[in-house]
Design an enzyme around this catalytic site. Structure first.
Site, PDB file in Angstrom:
ATOM      1  N   ASP A   1       0.824  -1.212   0.000  1.00  0.00           N
ATOM      2  CA  ASP A   1       0.000   0.000   0.000  1.00  0.00           C
ATOM      3  C   ASP A   1       0.861   1.266   0.000  1.00  0.00           C
ATOM      4  OD1 ASP A   1      -2.409   1.342  -0.057  1.00  0.00           O
ATOM      5  OD2 ASP A   1      -2.653   1.349   2.117  1.00  0.00           O
TER       6      ASP A   1
ATOM      7  N   LEU B   1      10.863 -20.541  -5.102  1.00  0.00           N
ATOM      8  CA  LEU B   1       9.862 -19.698  -4.440  1.00  0.00           C
ATOM      9  C   LEU B   1       8.477 -19.814  -5.110  1.00  0.00           C
ATOM     10  CD1 LEU B   1       9.419 -17.159  -2.436  1.00  0.00           C
ATOM     11  CD2 LEU B   1       9.764 -15.778  -4.485  1.00  0.00           C
TER      12      LEU B   1
ATOM     13  N   HIS C   1       2.009   3.548  -9.126  1.00  0.00           N
ATOM     14  CA  HIS C   1       1.780   2.129  -9.431  1.00  0.00           C
ATOM     15  C   HIS C   1       2.941   1.575 -10.257  1.00  0.00           C
ATOM     16  CE1 HIS C   1      -2.036   2.340  -7.558  1.00  0.00           C
ATOM     17  NE2 HIS C   1      -2.631   3.059  -8.492  1.00  0.00           N
TER      18      HIS C   1
HETATM   19  C1  IPE Z   1      -5.303  -2.702   0.029  1.00  0.00           C
HETATM   20  O1  IPE Z   1      -5.010  -1.365  -0.178  1.00  0.00           O
HETATM   21  C2  IPE Z   1      -5.308  -3.427  -1.282  1.00  0.00           C
HETATM   22  C3  IPE Z   1      -4.011  -3.544  -1.960  1.00  0.00           C
HETATM   23  C4  IPE Z   1      -2.862  -3.173  -1.509  1.00  0.00           C
HETATM   24  C5  IPE Z   1      -4.063  -4.183  -3.233  1.00  0.00           C
HETATM   25  P1  IPE Z   1      -6.170  -0.267  -0.264  1.00  0.00           P
HETATM   26  O2  IPE Z   1      -5.488   1.022  -0.457  1.00  0.00           O
HETATM   27  O3  IPE Z   1      -7.171  -0.666  -1.273  1.00  0.00           O
HETATM   28  O4  IPE Z   1      -6.829  -0.382   1.188  1.00  0.00           O
HETATM   29  P2  IPE Z   1      -7.783   0.617   1.962  1.00  0.00           P
HETATM   30  O5  IPE Z   1      -8.831   1.043   0.999  1.00  0.00           O
HETATM   31  O6  IPE Z   1      -6.944   1.774   2.392  1.00  0.00           O
HETATM   32  O7  IPE Z   1      -8.286  -0.174   3.131  1.00  0.00           O
HETATM   33  C1  IPE Z   2      -1.692   0.256  -3.328  1.00  0.00           C
HETATM   34  O1  IPE Z   2      -1.456   1.617  -3.339  1.00  0.00           O
HETATM   35  C2  IPE Z   2      -1.942  -0.309  -4.702  1.00  0.00           C
HETATM   36  C3  IPE Z   2      -3.332  -0.738  -4.924  1.00  0.00           C
HETATM   37  C4  IPE Z   2      -4.311  -0.761  -4.050  1.00  0.00           C
HETATM   38  C5  IPE Z   2      -3.648  -1.202  -6.261  1.00  0.00           C
HETATM   39  P1  IPE Z   2      -2.659   2.662  -3.320  1.00  0.00           P
HETATM   40  O2  IPE Z   2      -3.073   2.933  -4.722  1.00  0.00           O
HETATM   41  O3  IPE Z   2      -3.741   2.197  -2.415  1.00  0.00           O
HETATM   42  O4  IPE Z   2      -1.944   3.941  -2.722  1.00  0.00           O
HETATM   43  P2  IPE Z   2      -2.502   4.922  -1.611  1.00  0.00           P
HETATM   44  O5  IPE Z   2      -2.905   4.083  -0.433  1.00  0.00           O
HETATM   45  O6  IPE Z   2      -3.669   5.627  -2.207  1.00  0.00           O
HETATM   46  O7  IPE Z   2      -1.349   5.815  -1.311  1.00  0.00           O
HETATM   47 MG    MG Z   3      -4.110   2.419  -0.427  1.00  0.00          MG
END
Ligand code: IPE
Ligand code: IPE
Ligand code: MG
Length: 256
Positions: free
Chosen positions: A23, A134, A40
């Site tokens: 995240d 792995l 991303h």
């Molecule tokens: C969790 O991250 C999902 C992934 C890392 C793929 P999110 O950014 O979607 O989670 P929330 O919405 O903050 O809980």
């Molecule tokens: C995690 O990073 C990747 C996915 C959920 C696909 P985020 O896109 O949730 O990044 P933040 O949390 O908004 O910074």
């Molecule tokens: Mg996120």
């Protein structure tokens, strides 16, 4: 053969199975005045680095949360970029994984993805199916609640077809039908990005996992960060319901 859930009482220190909620991509990009997509893309570089580091640390299984069942609610454009990236990784990176003897699989409800993406996933899984290094599992359109409901559905259909009886439904048989059941139990669950929640990731599998939360945003996560998480894990005492004294005496016996 039924999986023995008591395997979780294996008190070995080295994490055999690590899962990561990757995240913080969006915030990483925004902090640099760039669009979320840039984050991303940078996140893919971290995946590469962490896979390499996990192999080096002799971890047996690495499970990465790439796209949750709730992430469809994001703006259409962001979802589409994530799908393109996924496709790119599958076509370009899987060869490298194969060369490194990595077994690759995708877990989640895959029928929501385009035919092209589904075909590419199957192809990648088939290519690496016999690899012995792995095991890299990528969770895409995955939700922990879906996983448990899906396992329950499998068991229900077996009862309906008279393959098993109602009394055959228990923790072990349900476990058999959850994702990752064939892998070592989840030891360590890492979440980057500073939030303290599981966001519907491996609900069943994390029953006795150790949790490690870090403020580091996913694009900044690297080999050193993974090593630090493993260090913290190794200092934890896993008791699985026992007392600290019982655990120390078991460890002493094992060392003698
Ligand atoms: C969790 O991250 C999902 C992934 C890392 C793929 P999110 O950014 O979607 O989670 P929330 O919405 O903050 O809980
Ligand atoms: C995690 O990073 C990747 C996915 C959920 C696909 P985020 O896109 O949730 O990044 P933040 O949390 O908004 O910074
Ligand atoms: Mg996120």
């Amino acid at each position: 053969m039924a999986t023995d859930l008591t395997l979780e009482s294996d008190l070995k220190k080295v994490p055999q199975h690590i899962a990561i909620i990757m995240d913080g991509n969006g915030r990483w990009a925004q902090a640099q005045g760039k669009g979320r997509v840039t984050g991303h893309k940078a996140g893919v570089d971290s995946v590469r680095a962490v896979v390499k580091a996990a192999r080096k640390a002799e971890v047996k299984a690495l499970t990465l949360f790439a796209f949750s069942s709730e992430n469809w609610q994001r703006p259409e454009k962001e979802v589409s970029v994530l799908m393109d990236l996924f496709m790119f990784v599958l076509t370009k990176e899987v060869k490298r994984l194969h060369k490194n003897n990595i077994r690759f699989q995708v877990i989640g409800e895959l029928n929501r993805f385009s035919d092209k993406l589904q075909k590419s996933i199957t192809k990648s899984e088939q290519l690496t199916a016999n690899n012995t290094g792995l095991v890299l599992s990528v969770a895409a359109n995955y939700g922990g609640r879906w996983d448990i409901a899906n396992a329950a559905k499998h068991l229900a259909s077996q009862v309906q077809n008279n393959e098993i009886s109602l009394d055959d439904i228990n923790e072990n048989s349900l476990h058999e039908h959850t994702c990752l059941a064939q892998l070592p139990p989840l030891d360590l669950l890492i979440r980057t990005g500073g939030d303290y929640r599981i966001s519907n990731f491996l609900l069943w599998q994390s029953a006795y996992a150790e949790f490690y939360f870090t403020d580091v945003l996913w694009p900044d996560f690297n080999e050193d960060e993974l090593a630090q998480a493993i260090d913290v894990f190794e200092q934890r005492e896993r008791r699985f319901g026992k007392t600290g004294e019982q655990v120390s005496s078991m460890n002493n016996e094992n060392n003698n």
